[in-house]
Design an enzyme around this catalytic site. Sequence first.
Site, PDB file in Angstrom:
ATOM      1  CB  SER A  41      -0.996   0.095   1.234  1.00 24.17           C
ATOM      2  OG  SER A  41      -0.197   0.148   2.228  1.00 24.17           O
ATOM      3  CE  LYS A 118      -2.863   2.170   4.936  1.00 18.12           C
ATOM      4  NZ  LYS A 118      -2.649   1.229   3.614  1.00 18.12           N
TER       5      LYS A 118
END
Length: 277
Positions: A41, A118
């Site tokens: 990701s 993230k």
Amino acid sequence: MAKAERSGGILETIKTVVYALLIAGVFRTLFFQPFWIPSGSMKDTLLVGDFLFVNKMAYGYSYASCPSLRFPRFGIDIGAEDICGIFDGDNSRLFGSEPERGDVVVFRHPVTGQDYIKRLIGLPGETVQVRGGVLYIDGQEAPQTPAGTFTETYDAQGPMGNRPQCANPGVPLGGVCEKPRFRETLPGGVEHDILNIRTTQLDDTPVYTVPEGHYFFMGDNRDNSTDSRVSPVAGGVGFVPYENLIGRAGRVVLSFGGTSIFKVWDWRFDRFLEPIE
């Protein structure tokens, strides 16, 4: 006499092991937490198999600073809230400092308690939207400039053996998987790479207003990231409370490209000690 000496030696060994574990636990709780990148990701900033240490001192301490012990194979699932849950709920931190936009952050999922990594995109009180694959913060465009093509081998990656998603269809096993790469500039001037695979529903989102005391996170691999663009109810992350931040990732320490750490021929030596932008 010999028996007593042996008993004393065993006791000292046990005490040494216990002390070592306590010291390691304190070190991990207060200073640095090891983190292994399990998914794609955050490509190409972070690759599957990258190993790094998270700086827990960066944002101060909360219940989330306590380590989790998750070993499903042995039926062990102890989260930070199980150990330090008494400090959960007021969304505050001890010796707290605010994260900055563009930081790569490890945090606890607001619902599942799993650790995620993230990039911090939206700050408290701001609006965030994606239109046509382009990010807007408070209505201001985060410009993207073409930065070539990110390529990788289409093969099993990491212990889970997942294969990457590709923008070029029909890639055979062992072939070259391609993704267009862009350089994105966030408000404030932070630049970083993002990848594009295809057009998805997350390329056009509603306007999100980040609540006070919360943050909005996105993965750099925009079409292959479970992040704040989707609510936890729908399987995403949603807004992340301040107290759920664990720490900032600053540098890749080691990187293992294959499905096992023991496959030395798959180690990515060029990524050892690489700074994280």
